[in-house]
Design a protein around this motif. Structure first.
Motif, short mmCIF file in Angstrom:
data_model
loop_
_atom_site.label_atom_id
_atom_site.label_comp_id
_atom_site.label_asym_id
_atom_site.label_seq_id
_atom_site.Cartn_x
_atom_site.Cartn_y
_atom_site.Cartn_z
N GLY A 104 9.59 0.19 5.17
CA GLY A 104 8.17 0.46 5.39
C GLY A 104 7.45 -0.74 5.98
O GLY A 104 6.56 -0.59 6.83
N LEU A 116 5.69 -0.63 9.57
CA LEU A 116 4.26 -0.87 9.78
C LEU A 116 4.03 -1.98 10.81
O LEU A 116 3.04 -1.95 11.56
CB LEU A 116 3.55 -1.22 8.47
CG LEU A 116 2.85 -0.09 7.74
CD1 LEU A 116 1.44 0.16 8.27
CD2 LEU A 116 3.66 1.18 7.75
N VAL A 166 -4.32 4.79 8.56
CA VAL A 166 -4.05 6.19 8.24
C VAL A 166 -2.78 6.30 7.40
O VAL A 166 -2.74 7.02 6.40
CB VAL A 166 -3.92 7.03 9.53
CG1 VAL A 166 -3.29 8.38 9.25
CG2 VAL A 166 -5.29 7.21 10.18
N LEU A 167 -1.73 5.56 7.76
CA LEU A 167 -0.47 5.63 7.01
C LEU A 167 -0.64 5.08 5.59
O LEU A 167 0.05 5.51 4.67
CB LEU A 167 0.63 4.87 7.75
CG LEU A 167 1.13 5.53 9.03
CD1 LEU A 167 2.11 4.61 9.75
CD2 LEU A 167 1.80 6.88 8.75
N LEU A 168 -1.56 4.14 5.42
CA LEU A 168 -1.81 3.59 4.09
C LEU A 168 -2.94 4.34 3.40
O LEU A 168 -3.48 3.89 2.40
CB LEU A 168 -2.10 2.09 4.17
CG LEU A 168 -0.91 1.27 4.69
CD1 LEU A 168 -1.29 -0.19 4.80
CD2 LEU A 168 0.29 1.44 3.76
N ARG A 169 -3.32 5.45 3.94
CA ARG A 169 -4.28 6.36 3.34
C ARG A 169 -5.66 5.74 3.17
O ARG A 169 -6.29 5.85 2.13
CB ARG A 169 -3.75 6.83 1.98
CG ARG A 169 -4.18 8.23 1.64
CD ARG A 169 -3.58 8.67 0.35
NE ARG A 169 -3.57 7.62 -0.65
CZ ARG A 169 -3.15 7.77 -1.90
NH1 ARG A 169 -2.70 8.92 -2.29
NH2 ARG A 169 -3.16 6.79 -2.75
N ILE A 205 -9.50 5.12 5.38
CA ILE A 205 -10.28 5.38 6.58
C ILE A 205 -10.19 4.12 7.44
O ILE A 205 -10.43 3.02 6.93
CB ILE A 205 -11.74 5.70 6.21
CG1 ILE A 205 -11.80 6.98 5.37
CG2 ILE A 205 -12.58 5.84 7.47
CD1 ILE A 205 -13.20 7.40 4.97
N PRO A 206 -9.80 4.26 8.72
CA PRO A 206 -9.60 3.06 9.55
C PRO A 206 -10.78 2.09 9.48
O PRO A 206 -11.91 2.47 9.78
CB PRO A 206 -9.44 3.65 10.96
CG PRO A 206 -8.87 5.00 10.74
CD PRO A 206 -9.48 5.49 9.45
N ARG A 247 1.45 -5.63 0.80
CA ARG A 247 0.41 -5.48 -0.24
C ARG A 247 0.42 -4.09 -0.83
O ARG A 247 0.12 -3.90 -2.01
CB ARG A 247 -0.96 -5.77 0.36
CG ARG A 247 -1.19 -7.24 0.57
CD ARG A 247 -2.60 -7.56 1.03
NE ARG A 247 -2.72 -8.99 1.23
CZ ARG A 247 -3.34 -9.59 2.25
NH1 ARG A 247 -3.96 -8.85 3.15
NH2 ARG A 247 -3.38 -10.90 2.35
N MET A 271 -5.56 1.41 13.62
CA MET A 271 -6.01 2.69 13.09
C MET A 271 -4.86 3.45 12.43
O MET A 271 -5.01 3.99 11.34
CB MET A 271 -6.62 3.54 14.21
CG MET A 271 -8.01 3.08 14.60
SD MET A 271 -8.74 4.11 15.91
CE MET A 271 -8.89 5.68 15.05
N VAL A 279 -11.54 -0.16 11.39
CA VAL A 279 -12.11 -0.40 12.70
C VAL A 279 -13.24 0.59 13.00
O VAL A 279 -14.09 0.32 13.84
CB VAL A 279 -10.98 -0.32 13.76
CG1 VAL A 279 -10.48 1.08 13.94
CG2 VAL A 279 -11.42 -0.90 15.06
N LEU A 280 -13.27 1.72 12.28
CA LEU A 280 -14.34 2.69 12.49
C LEU A 280 -15.53 2.42 11.56
O LEU A 280 -16.58 3.03 11.68
CB LEU A 280 -13.84 4.12 12.22
CG LEU A 280 -12.65 4.60 13.06
CD1 LEU A 280 -12.20 5.98 12.60
CD2 LEU A 280 -13.02 4.65 14.53
N ARG A 308 2.96 -2.41 -1.35
CA ARG A 308 4.25 -2.29 -2.02
C ARG A 308 5.19 -1.32 -1.32
O ARG A 308 5.97 -0.62 -1.99
CB ARG A 308 4.07 -1.88 -3.48
CG ARG A 308 3.18 -2.83 -4.25
CD ARG A 308 2.92 -2.33 -5.65
NE ARG A 308 4.07 -2.48 -6.51
CZ ARG A 308 4.33 -3.56 -7.23
NH1 ARG A 308 3.52 -4.60 -7.19
NH2 ARG A 308 5.38 -3.62 -8.01
N LEU A 309 5.13 -1.26 0.00
CA LEU A 309 6.13 -0.47 0.72
C LEU A 309 7.47 -1.20 0.63
O LEU A 309 7.52 -2.41 0.39
CB LEU A 309 5.73 -0.29 2.18
CG LEU A 309 4.37 0.37 2.44
CD1 LEU A 309 4.25 0.75 3.91
CD2 LEU A 309 4.17 1.61 1.58
#
Lengths: 215, 215, 215
Positions: A40, A44, A143-146, A148-149, A33, A139, A151-152, A35-36
């Motif tokens: 990538g 992931l 983070v890698l997809l920029r 905020i997780p 989604r 998480m 899950v938090l 577009r990696l």
């Protein structure tokens, strides 16, 4: 090993590989989604499927275990390849993936807690490691997809993992490391996660923030 | 142990727990402001309070030490709960929290450097590990909240940690691991941090960037 | 050691330090452009130069090796200082830096794979560790600067690292850990990376995303 014990071991391995594959799908799909490229997407899938267990083992202080087992790497990488070529089909089975993901969460939180106790850590560490094993990969994906997780912030995702690990921790503190409490913990996690999805339940935010707009 | 040595040990433990608690407040408060849910708030408190020491121990190659001690986990988690329910009160004591945070930074940078030397690493590694122990948690907090770590951009935060660790490293290179140099290092860190806050001092950016707008 | 072996060892050390320095330049330059302060610039140089090798060693389960060698820390930190004061000069030698960076990638991917095999890990793990050693630092650089890692999206960067590590892995599976296959792997990585830069080749994104705009 007796035939029954071998059968149990195979069942647990199969469930763990199914959970790893489901987590890999979650990572690969998010990557498609975003577009990696093909590297990538597979990366992931590895990240979501393996990071939680890796952080758990680093915190315990042992070499990461799943990384050494090619079957987990194959399950994670295979999920990435499926996502790369099959997004359209996967969008149609979204509910199915969520069930597998909840299964992965349920298994990972109890195995994380059990491993903490097998390493002579205390109940608090067991709950923390159970939660990290379940949510660490998701998480790092965010983070890698920029982002905020999630899950938090969203959903009832981490709290089911904490509950599942807590069942194992309470049983351990009471003197039992029986696999039946692991099954009970996994069930508590799985059911509370599915109930959370079904009814759109969210964990609360701080009282001070409820009536005001975001900073 | 003599009564004096036990007294010293208790003092250092109390200071470390106070620093852990202050770092936990910093993580929890940032999480409340970002409207994370209760799990996210407690998780960010853990992250800020414990990550620096965990990275230090991973780089040294030993199992993370503070993670094994429930008192540190309790201090970090307790800070998260305080933030979740008490943001309004905390906004009123902001200056107090900054003092505790500077105390945590001062303690963590010298204990990080000392642990490097106790593991037979050299002076450069000691300074790097001292800095990482002090700033690692805050960096991960910012990454999880999708910000460029402040410690890399703003304020005089990392440089006091480097200075404090450098005092310990110089003393070590000169042949002394005396606790007095640790106290001196912590004082240098604490004072330079507080002076930086009081007078709004920033570390310099590259000469080439000073006269042009951001890319 | 014979004179020839010592000469080889020195050559490999020199190449490794050149690669570390080039990776450090990549981190420092990105940091200067993002207007980080002097600490942030040096920190990013360390991050890009050392993170890949550190993650590799953590996944293998040994204390991070390059972190213990002051020469690598000096090469990384020196690159940061060069970036801080010399961005203008460096913008003029951009092509030269890319060549060094490709050299670093080529060396890191084969040394990563070789170290996996020296630790009795299998071929899949060797390829994964080779890739992580090469790209881990650049990924963390992008995360700290709040970008989706380029290596997951753009350019032909990770795939050359995978190819280089795969050459070493195939030779290892066929029974040879000869240094000649390491040289061949490094050459494959370096050449495919330079060809990718020269002709602007990108790795493919998923078929489902090619004809639609980003979500």
């Amino acid at each position: 090993l007796s035939s029954a014990a071998r059968h149990d071991g195979l069942l647990i391995l199969a469930l763990n590989l199914a959970g790893t594959f489901a987590f890999g799908l979650s990572g690969g799909l998010a990557a498609v989604r975003a577009r990696l490229d093909i590297f990538g997407v597979v990366a992931l899938s590895f990240v979501v499927a393996l990071t939680g267990g890796i952080i758990r083992d680093v915190l315990i202080g042992v070499p990461p275990e799943t990384f050494r087992d090619w079957r987990y790497l194959a399950a994670a990488g295979g999920a990435g390849v499926v996502c790369f070529f099959g997004r359209t089909a996967m969008d149609r089975v979204h509910g199915g993936i969520q069930v597998f993901d909840a299964l992965g969460l349920a298994l990972f939180c109890v195995t994380g807690a059990s491993k903490a106790f097998a390493s002579d850590l205390g109940p608090v560490q067991g709950v923390v490691l159970g939660a990290i094993t379940g949510i660490g990969g998701g998480m790092l994906r965010d983070v890698l997809l920029r982002e905020i997780p999630t899950v938090l912030r969203h959903d009832l995702y981490a709290i089911p993992a904490v509950l599942g690990a807590a069942v194992v921790a309470i049983a351990h503190s009471a003197g039992s490391d029986s696999v039946y409490f692991s099954l009970m913990g996994a069930t508590v996690c799985f059911v509370s996660r599915m109930v959370g999805i079904r009814y759109g339940i969210h964990a609360p935010i701080a009282p001070s923030e409820r009536d005001r707009p975001p900073d």
